[in-house]
Design a protein around this motif. Structure first.
Motif, PDB file in Angstrom:
ATOM      1  N   PHE A 140     -68.427 -46.007 -75.766  1.00 23.32           N
ATOM      2  CA  PHE A 140     -67.350 -46.992 -75.845  1.00 23.32           C
ATOM      3  C   PHE A 140     -67.939 -48.363 -76.151  1.00 23.32           C
ATOM      4  O   PHE A 140     -69.154 -48.587 -76.061  1.00 23.32           O
ATOM      5  N   CYS A 141     -67.062 -49.286 -76.485  1.00 22.67           N
ATOM      6  CA  CYS A 141     -67.455 -50.681 -76.709  1.00 22.67           C
ATOM      7  C   CYS A 141     -66.540 -51.570 -75.877  1.00 22.67           C
ATOM      8  O   CYS A 141     -65.314 -51.414 -75.917  1.00 22.67           O
ATOM      9  N   VAL A 142     -67.139 -52.467 -75.111  1.00 20.38           N
ATOM     10  CA  VAL A 142     -66.378 -53.455 -74.343  1.00 20.38           C
ATOM     11  C   VAL A 142     -66.263 -54.712 -75.191  1.00 20.38           C
ATOM     12  O   VAL A 142     -67.285 -55.302 -75.572  1.00 20.38           O
ATOM     13  N   ASN A 143     -65.045 -55.107 -75.491  1.00 18.77           N
ATOM     14  CA  ASN A 143     -64.783 -56.322 -76.253  1.00 18.77           C
ATOM     15  C   ASN A 143     -64.313 -57.411 -75.287  1.00 18.77           C
ATOM     16  O   ASN A 143     -63.246 -57.294 -74.676  1.00 18.77           O
ATOM     17  N   VAL A 144     -65.114 -58.442 -75.104  1.00 19.86           N
ATOM     18  CA  VAL A 144     -64.764 -59.553 -74.218  1.00 19.86           C
ATOM     19  C   VAL A 144     -63.864 -60.507 -74.997  1.00 19.86           C
ATOM     20  O   VAL A 144     -64.300 -61.110 -75.991  1.00 19.86           O
ATOM     21  N   LEU A 145     -62.615 -60.639 -74.555  1.00 17.54           N
ATOM     22  CA  LEU A 145     -61.641 -61.383 -75.336  1.00 17.54           C
ATOM     23  C   LEU A 145     -61.802 -62.887 -75.176  1.00 17.54           C
ATOM     24  O   LEU A 145     -62.176 -63.390 -74.117  1.00 17.54           O
ATOM     25  N   GLY A 146     -61.500 -63.598 -76.280  1.00 19.10           N
ATOM     26  CA  GLY A 146     -61.499 -65.050 -76.256  1.00 19.10           C
ATOM     27  C   GLY A 146     -60.141 -65.576 -75.830  1.00 19.10           C
ATOM     28  O   GLY A 146     -59.138 -64.844 -75.789  1.00 19.10           O
ATOM     29  N   ALA A 147     -60.086 -66.870 -75.502  1.00 19.48           N
ATOM     30  CA  ALA A 147     -58.867 -67.483 -74.973  1.00 19.48           C
ATOM     31  C   ALA A 147     -57.689 -67.370 -75.932  1.00 19.48           C
ATOM     32  O   ALA A 147     -56.532 -67.416 -75.508  1.00 19.48           O
ATOM     33  N   HIS A 148     -57.968 -67.197 -77.214  1.00 21.11           N
ATOM     34  CA  HIS A 148     -56.909 -67.138 -78.225  1.00 21.11           C
ATOM     35  C   HIS A 148     -56.347 -65.730 -78.411  1.00 21.11           C
ATOM     36  O   HIS A 148     -55.468 -65.517 -79.254  1.00 21.11           O
ATOM     37  N   GLN A 149     -56.815 -64.754 -77.619  1.00 21.16           N
ATOM     38  CA  GLN A 149     -56.458 -63.358 -77.872  1.00 21.16           C
ATOM     39  C   GLN A 149     -55.519 -62.762 -76.821  1.00 21.16           C
ATOM     40  O   GLN A 149     -55.535 -61.563 -76.575  1.00 21.16           O
ATOM     41  N   GLY A 150     -54.659 -63.593 -76.246  1.00 19.81           N
ATOM     42  CA  GLY A 150     -53.704 -63.098 -75.263  1.00 19.81           C
ATOM     43  C   GLY A 150     -52.756 -62.061 -75.832  1.00 19.81           C
ATOM     44  O   GLY A 150     -52.474 -61.040 -75.200  1.00 19.81           O
ATOM     45  N   ASP A 151     -52.249 -62.310 -77.040  1.00 20.92           N
ATOM     46  CA  ASP A 151     -51.328 -61.346 -77.656  1.00 20.92           C
ATOM     47  C   ASP A 151     -52.031 -60.026 -77.953  1.00 20.92           C
ATOM     48  O   ASP A 151     -51.440 -58.950 -77.799  1.00 20.92           O
ATOM     49  N   LEU A 152     -53.287 -60.099 -78.367  1.00 23.28           N
ATOM     50  CA  LEU A 152     -54.057 -58.878 -78.610  1.00 23.28           C
ATOM     51  C   LEU A 152     -54.190 -58.073 -77.327  1.00 23.28           C
ATOM     52  O   LEU A 152     -54.030 -56.844 -77.323  1.00 23.28           O
ATOM     53  N   CYS A 153     -54.450 -58.759 -76.222  1.00 25.10           N
ATOM     54  CA  CYS A 153     -54.566 -58.084 -74.932  1.00 25.10           C
ATOM     55  C   CYS A 153     -53.261 -57.391 -74.565  1.00 25.10           C
ATOM     56  O   CYS A 153     -53.267 -56.244 -74.119  1.00 25.10           O
ATOM     57  N   ARG A 154     -52.153 -58.075 -74.753  1.00 27.51           N
ATOM     58  CA  ARG A 154     -50.849 -57.474 -74.424  1.00 27.51           C
ATOM     59  C   ARG A 154     -50.611 -56.210 -75.243  1.00 27.51           C
ATOM     60  O   ARG A 154     -50.037 -55.231 -74.755  1.00 27.51           O
ATOM     61  N   GLY A 155     -51.059 -56.222 -76.480  1.00 27.46           N
ATOM     62  CA  GLY A 155     -50.882 -55.042 -77.320  1.00 27.46           C
ATOM     63  C   GLY A 155     -51.654 -53.845 -76.806  1.00 27.46           C
ATOM     64  O   GLY A 155     -51.186 -52.699 -76.908  1.00 27.46           O
ATOM     65  N   PHE A 156     -52.836 -54.090 -76.236  1.00 28.09           N
ATOM     66  CA  PHE A 156     -53.639 -52.989 -75.710  1.00 28.09           C
ATOM     67  C   PHE A 156     -53.261 -52.627 -74.278  1.00 28.09           C
ATOM     68  O   PHE A 156     -53.791 -51.658 -73.730  1.00 28.09           O
ATOM     69  N   ALA A 157     -52.358 -53.395 -73.670  1.00 29.12           N
ATOM     70  CA  ALA A 157     -51.925 -53.096 -72.306  1.00 29.12           C
ATOM     71  C   ALA A 157     -50.746 -52.134 -72.260  1.00 29.12           C
ATOM     72  O   ALA A 157     -50.387 -51.634 -71.195  1.00 29.12           O
ATOM     73  N   VAL A 158     -50.131 -51.843 -73.407  1.00 28.54           N
ATOM     74  CA  VAL A 158     -48.994 -50.932 -73.440  1.00 28.54           C
ATOM     75  C   VAL A 158     -49.487 -49.527 -73.756  1.00 28.54           C
ATOM     76  O   VAL A 158     -50.600 -49.325 -74.240  1.00 28.54           O
ATOM     77  N   SER A 159     -48.655 -48.552 -73.464  1.00 28.27           N
ATOM     78  CA  SER A 159     -49.007 -47.165 -73.765  1.00 28.27           C
ATOM     79  C   SER A 159     -47.995 -46.579 -74.746  1.00 28.27           C
ATOM     80  O   SER A 159     -46.849 -47.029 -74.832  1.00 28.27           O
ATOM     81  N   GLY A 160     -48.453 -45.588 -75.481  1.00 29.35           N
ATOM     82  CA  GLY A 160     -47.560 -44.883 -76.382  1.00 29.35           C
ATOM     83  C   GLY A 160     -47.412 -45.487 -77.759  1.00 29.35           C
ATOM     84  O   GLY A 160     -46.704 -44.939 -78.603  1.00 29.35           O
ATOM     85  N   ALA A 161     -48.048 -46.625 -78.009  1.00 26.49           N
ATOM     86  CA  ALA A 161     -47.926 -47.258 -79.320  1.00 26.49           C
ATOM     87  C   ALA A 161     -49.263 -47.167 -80.056  1.00 26.49           C
ATOM     88  O   ALA A 161     -50.292 -46.845 -79.472  1.00 26.49           O
ATOM     89  N   ASP A 162     -49.229 -47.465 -81.352  1.00 33.46           N
ATOM     90  CA  ASP A 162     -50.454 -47.530 -82.133  1.00 33.46           C
ATOM     91  C   ASP A 162     -51.088 -48.896 -81.861  1.00 33.46           C
ATOM     92  O   ASP A 162     -50.737 -49.904 -82.473  1.00 33.46           O
ATOM     93  N   LYS A 163     -52.024 -48.938 -80.920  1.00 33.85           N
ATOM     94  CA  LYS A 163     -52.588 -50.210 -80.473  1.00 33.85           C
ATOM     95  C   LYS A 163     -53.433 -50.890 -81.547  1.00 33.85           C
ATOM     96  O   LYS A 163     -53.670 -52.098 -81.469  1.00 33.85           O
ATOM     97  N   PHE A 164     -53.900 -50.133 -82.509  1.00 36.87           N
ATOM     98  CA  PHE A 164     -54.780 -50.701 -83.521  1.00 36.87           C
ATOM     99  C   PHE A 164     -54.042 -51.129 -84.784  1.00 36.87           C
ATOM    100  O   PHE A 164     -54.676 -51.600 -85.733  1.00 36.87           O
ATOM    101  N   ALA A 165     -52.718 -50.983 -84.804  1.00 33.99           N
ATOM    102  CA  ALA A 165     -51.940 -51.377 -85.987  1.00 33.99           C
ATOM    103  C   ALA A 165     -52.090 -52.879 -86.221  1.00 33.99           C
ATOM    104  O   ALA A 165     -51.781 -53.700 -85.354  1.00 33.99           O
ATOM    105  N   GLY A 166     -52.589 -53.238 -87.381  1.00 38.74           N
ATOM    106  CA  GLY A 166     -52.742 -54.639 -87.730  1.00 38.74           C
ATOM    107  C   GLY A 166     -53.907 -55.345 -87.057  1.00 38.74           C
ATOM    108  O   GLY A 166     -54.065 -56.560 -87.235  1.00 38.74           O
TER     109      GLY A 166
END
Length: 207
Positions: free
Chosen positions: A115-141
């Protein structure tokens, strides 16, 4: 003068001063009685209060990703948002993260074995929210490339990344404690590399 010479000089000095150089036998302290604490002896802790109090501890935010594992028709890479992450050991280089035992993403990471741990920057809150949900294509876009050793998705704009092989997995209540051996790591490489981190505190992102 080496350590041995210094020690010999100290012994000679103590003898000349008449000080004893050999102590008498040292008695070990009594071994304490150890026992497991029974569940009926534990003070009850309300889960909501547990979450509220522990929420005062600010944490960084990561996204743990893994490459697509074989045997899954049409399954792409896996990933989930994770706050429970920490460095563990310098020699050997180990990190750890915690994941819920009911996670549907963890089995896919386990099958990949890395695995790879990606340490998020302060500007990536929306990206984090996208990976916090289940059942969706988290990597879309989501822009990413492959981490150099595992091939796990390395997210663009992350403050840092740590590429790992699964080293050990331990149980910890309703979570699993995953230990990863670090194979490669780096920072974003943007400018002076001082990308401020995304922080989570008391149920929300700090800005």
């Amino acid at each position: 003068m080496g350590h041995a010479g210094m020690a010999a000089a100290a012994v000679r000095y103590l003898r000349s001063a008449g000080a004893p150089t050999v102590a008498g036998p040292v008695e070990a302290l009594p071994r304490p009685d150890l026992r497991a604490v029974g569940d009926d002896e534990r003070a009850p802790v309300d889960p909501a209060e547990f979450r509220r109090v522990l929420g005062h501890f600010a944490t960084g935010v990561t996204v743990v990703t893994a490459p697509a594992a074989g045997g899954e028709d049409g399954a792409g890479p896996a990933g989930f948002a994770c706050q429970s992450f920490a460095s563990l050991s310098l020699d050997p280089p180990l990190i750890c993260f915690m994941v819920g035992r009911t996670s549907t993403t963890w089995p896919r990471i386990a099958r990949a074995g890395s695995f790879c741990v990606n340490v998020l920057g302060a500007h990536q809150g929306d990206l984090c929210r996208g990976f916090a949900v289940s059942g969706a294509d988290k990597f879309a876009g989501v822009v990413h490339d492959a981490a150099p050793v595992s091939g796990s998705p390395r997210l663009a704009g992350a403050a840092a990344w740590i590429d790992c092989t699964i080293h050990a997995v331990h149980t910890g209540g309703d979570h699993l404690i995953v230990v990863g051996r670090v194979d490669a790591l780096g920072t974003s490489g943007e400018g002076d590399e001082d990308v401020p981190p995304l922080l989570f505190h008391k149920g929300r992102f700090l800005t």
